[in-house]
Design a protein around this motif. Structure first.
Motif, PDB file in Angstrom:
ATOM      1  N   THR A   4       0.740  -1.238   0.170  1.00 18.52           N
ATOM      2  CA  THR A   4       0.212  -0.010  -0.003  1.00 18.52           C
ATOM      3  C   THR A   4       0.764   1.183   0.060  1.00 18.52           C
ATOM      4  O   THR A   4       1.880   1.261   0.940  1.00 18.52           O
ATOM      5  CB  THR A   4      -0.975   0.190   1.210  1.00 18.52           C
ATOM      6  OG1 THR A   4      -1.919  -1.289   1.088  1.00 18.52           O
ATOM      7  CG2 THR A   4      -1.754   1.169   1.291  1.00 18.52           C
ATOM      8  N   SER A  17       2.190  13.076 -10.095  1.00 21.21           N
ATOM      9  CA  SER A  17       0.987  12.646 -10.676  1.00 21.21           C
ATOM     10  C   SER A  17       1.296  11.573 -11.658  1.00 21.21           C
ATOM     11  O   SER A  17       0.708  10.342 -11.587  1.00 21.21           O
ATOM     12  CB  SER A  17      -0.006  13.612 -11.525  1.00 21.21           C
ATOM     13  OG  SER A  17       0.779  14.063 -12.556  1.00 21.21           O
ATOM     14  N   LYS A  20       2.304   8.449  -9.468  1.00 26.00           N
ATOM     15  CA  LYS A  20       0.993   7.790  -8.963  1.00 26.00           C
ATOM     16  C   LYS A  20       0.749   6.558 -10.215  1.00 26.00           C
ATOM     17  O   LYS A  20       0.143   5.584  -9.966  1.00 26.00           O
ATOM     18  CB  LYS A  20       0.180   8.743  -8.385  1.00 26.00           C
ATOM     19  CG  LYS A  20       0.565   9.300  -7.261  1.00 26.00           C
ATOM     20  CD  LYS A  20      -0.402  10.428  -6.902  1.00 26.00           C
ATOM     21  CE  LYS A  20       0.037  11.414  -5.991  1.00 26.00           C
ATOM     22  NZ  LYS A  20      -0.872  12.462  -5.707  1.00 26.00           N
ATOM     23  N   GLU A  21       0.489   7.296 -11.114  1.00 19.35           N
ATOM     24  CA  GLU A  21       0.002   6.662 -12.401  1.00 19.35           C
ATOM     25  C   GLU A  21       0.906   5.266 -12.739  1.00 19.35           C
ATOM     26  O   GLU A  21       0.177   4.437 -13.080  1.00 19.35           O
ATOM     27  CB  GLU A  21       0.102   7.407 -13.790  1.00 19.35           C
ATOM     28  CG  GLU A  21      -1.146   8.564 -13.574  1.00 19.35           C
ATOM     29  CD  GLU A  21      -1.030   9.553 -14.914  1.00 19.35           C
ATOM     30  OE1 GLU A  21      -0.393   9.219 -15.917  1.00 19.35           O
ATOM     31  OE2 GLU A  21      -1.592  10.795 -14.677  1.00 19.35           O
ATOM     32  N   GLU A  24       0.077   2.685 -10.148  1.00 14.07           N
ATOM     33  CA  GLU A  24      -1.059   2.197 -10.094  1.00 14.07           C
ATOM     34  C   GLU A  24      -1.238   1.042 -11.354  1.00 14.07           C
ATOM     35  O   GLU A  24      -2.166   0.175 -11.213  1.00 14.07           O
ATOM     36  CB  GLU A  24      -2.149   3.373 -10.451  1.00 14.07           C
ATOM     37  CG  GLU A  24      -2.492   4.217  -9.396  1.00 14.07           C
ATOM     38  CD  GLU A  24      -3.311   5.278  -9.737  1.00 14.07           C
ATOM     39  OE1 GLU A  24      -3.393   5.760 -11.032  1.00 14.07           O
ATOM     40  OE2 GLU A  24      -3.951   5.933  -8.700  1.00 14.07           O
ATOM     41  N   GLN A  25      -0.481   1.079 -12.222  1.00 11.68           N
ATOM     42  CA  GLN A  25      -0.188  -0.119 -13.173  1.00 11.68           C
ATOM     43  C   GLN A  25       0.285  -1.518 -12.508  1.00 11.68           C
ATOM     44  O   GLN A  25       0.199  -2.429 -13.258  1.00 11.68           O
ATOM     45  CB  GLN A  25       0.545   0.186 -14.263  1.00 11.68           C
ATOM     46  CG  GLN A  25      -0.082   1.633 -15.030  1.00 11.68           C
ATOM     47  CD  GLN A  25       0.735   2.245 -16.124  1.00 11.68           C
ATOM     48  OE1 GLN A  25       1.952   1.307 -16.580  1.00 11.68           O
ATOM     49  NE2 GLN A  25       0.355   3.294 -16.782  1.00 11.68           N
ATOM     50  N   SER A  27       0.222  -4.530 -10.471  1.00 12.97           N
ATOM     51  CA  SER A  27      -0.883  -5.371  -9.984  1.00 12.97           C
ATOM     52  C   SER A  27      -0.982  -5.609  -8.527  1.00 12.97           C
ATOM     53  O   SER A  27      -1.922  -5.690  -7.849  1.00 12.97           O
ATOM     54  CB  SER A  27      -0.881  -6.747 -10.789  1.00 12.97           C
ATOM     55  OG  SER A  27       0.119  -7.522 -10.483  1.00 12.97           O
ATOM     56  N   GLU A  30      -1.421  -0.979  -4.497  1.00 11.00           N
ATOM     57  CA  GLU A  30      -2.398  -0.033  -4.093  1.00 11.00           C
ATOM     58  C   GLU A  30      -2.177   1.202  -3.774  1.00 11.00           C
ATOM     59  O   GLU A  30      -1.096   1.494  -2.802  1.00 11.00           O
ATOM     60  CB  GLU A  30      -3.458  -0.567  -2.901  1.00 11.00           C
ATOM     61  CG  GLU A  30      -4.692   0.399  -2.685  1.00 11.00           C
ATOM     62  CD  GLU A  30      -5.660  -0.396  -1.837  1.00 11.00           C
ATOM     63  OE1 GLU A  30      -6.604   0.063  -1.541  1.00 11.00           O
ATOM     64  OE2 GLU A  30      -5.079  -1.066  -0.658  1.00 11.00           O
ATOM     65  N   VAL A  31      -2.197   2.307  -4.699  1.00 13.16           N
ATOM     66  CA  VAL A  31      -2.113   3.500  -4.324  1.00 13.16           C
ATOM     67  C   VAL A  31      -3.275   4.300  -3.751  1.00 13.16           C
ATOM     68  O   VAL A  31      -4.400   4.128  -4.346  1.00 13.16           O
ATOM     69  CB  VAL A  31      -1.490   4.308  -5.919  1.00 13.16           C
ATOM     70  CG1 VAL A  31      -1.314   5.906  -5.451  1.00 13.16           C
ATOM     71  CG2 VAL A  31      -0.521   3.628  -6.297  1.00 13.16           C
ATOM     72  N   GLU A  33      -4.535   8.022  -2.024  1.00 15.05           N
ATOM     73  CA  GLU A  33      -4.326   9.553  -1.712  1.00 15.05           C
ATOM     74  C   GLU A  33      -4.986   9.771  -0.078  1.00 15.05           C
ATOM     75  O   GLU A  33      -6.242   9.320  -0.171  1.00 15.05           O
ATOM     76  CB  GLU A  33      -4.875  10.389  -2.568  1.00 15.05           C
ATOM     77  CG  GLU A  33      -3.840  10.551  -3.670  1.00 15.05           C
ATOM     78  CD  GLU A  33      -4.326  11.910  -4.537  1.00 15.05           C
ATOM     79  OE1 GLU A  33      -5.110  12.709  -4.137  1.00 15.05           O
ATOM     80  OE2 GLU A  33      -3.325  12.075  -5.378  1.00 15.05           O
TER      81      GLU A  33
END
Length: 98
Positions: A4, A17, A20-21, A24-25, A27, A30-31, A33
């Motif tokens: 996490t 940003s 984070k992107e 998030e890719q 698997s 878990e990102v 905010e």
């Protein structure tokens, strides 16, 4: 999820940003905010994130991404084909262990 990763939206939001992107890719990541991560003042000084509760800090977003990737690594592979006795990458039956 194995990892996490929490980001404060006040911490270099535009600069982070892309970080984070990319995360998030993955698997096994878990990102999240979260408004306050209780590292008061650090939001204004350096890019940082909490990886499973550990404060990871850097001088710029690219270094932060590298540090996080170093900690979370690649997803662990698990072979679902019990007949395969060699490397899991030798068949197409592999899945990511989540």
């Amino acid at each position: 999820m194995e990892f996490t990763i929490k980001f404060c939206p006040c911490n270099f939001d535009e600069e982070l940003s892309e970080v984070k992107e990319k995360l998030e890719q993955l698997s096994h990541v878990e990102v999240i905010e979260e408004r306050c991560l209780l590292y008061c003042g650090q939001c204004l000084v350096q890019p940082f994130a909490l990886v499973n509760g550990e404060n990871v800090v850097s001088d710029n977003p690219n270094e932060l991404l590298s540090s996080i990737i170093e900690r979370v690594g690649e997803p662990k592979m698990k072979c679902v084909n019990s007949e395969i006795k060699t490397s899991c990458r030798s068949c197409a039956a592999c899945t990511v262990n989540r």
